[in-house]
Design a protein around this motif. Structure first.
Motif: not given
Length: 73
Positions: A3-6, A41-48, A53-68
């Motif tokens: 997971v990359r920190d952004v 996905t945001v924190n493991g759940e599909v987000e549509t 709004q994202l908060a500090n520490g939230d993890v966003v994933s797309v196709g195996g790439d993850e960013a926090r």
């Protein structure tokens, strides 16, 4: 998986903006397409909601790439 920190300055940040900032989407239209296709996905759940709004520490994933979301001063 790695997971990359952004770093962001100031909360909140919207999901569509974060996808672009984290290089998970090429542009706003690409971010919208990914979200509409339920590939984000945001924190493991599909987000549509592109405006989610994202908060500090939230993890966003797309196709195996993850960013926090990492709040910086």
């Amino acid at each position: 998986m790695n997971v990359r920190d952004v770093p962001i300055t100031g909360e909140p940040i919207r999901l569509g903006q974060f996808l672009k900032l984290a290089d998970l989407a090429d542009n706003g239209a690409h971010a919208k397409d990914l979200i509409d296709a339920e590939e984000v996905t945001v924190n493991g759940e599909v987000e549509t909601r592109r405006g989610r709004q994202l908060a500090n520490g939230d993890v966003v994933s797309v196709g195996g790439d993850e960013a926090r979301v990492s709040l910086s001063d």
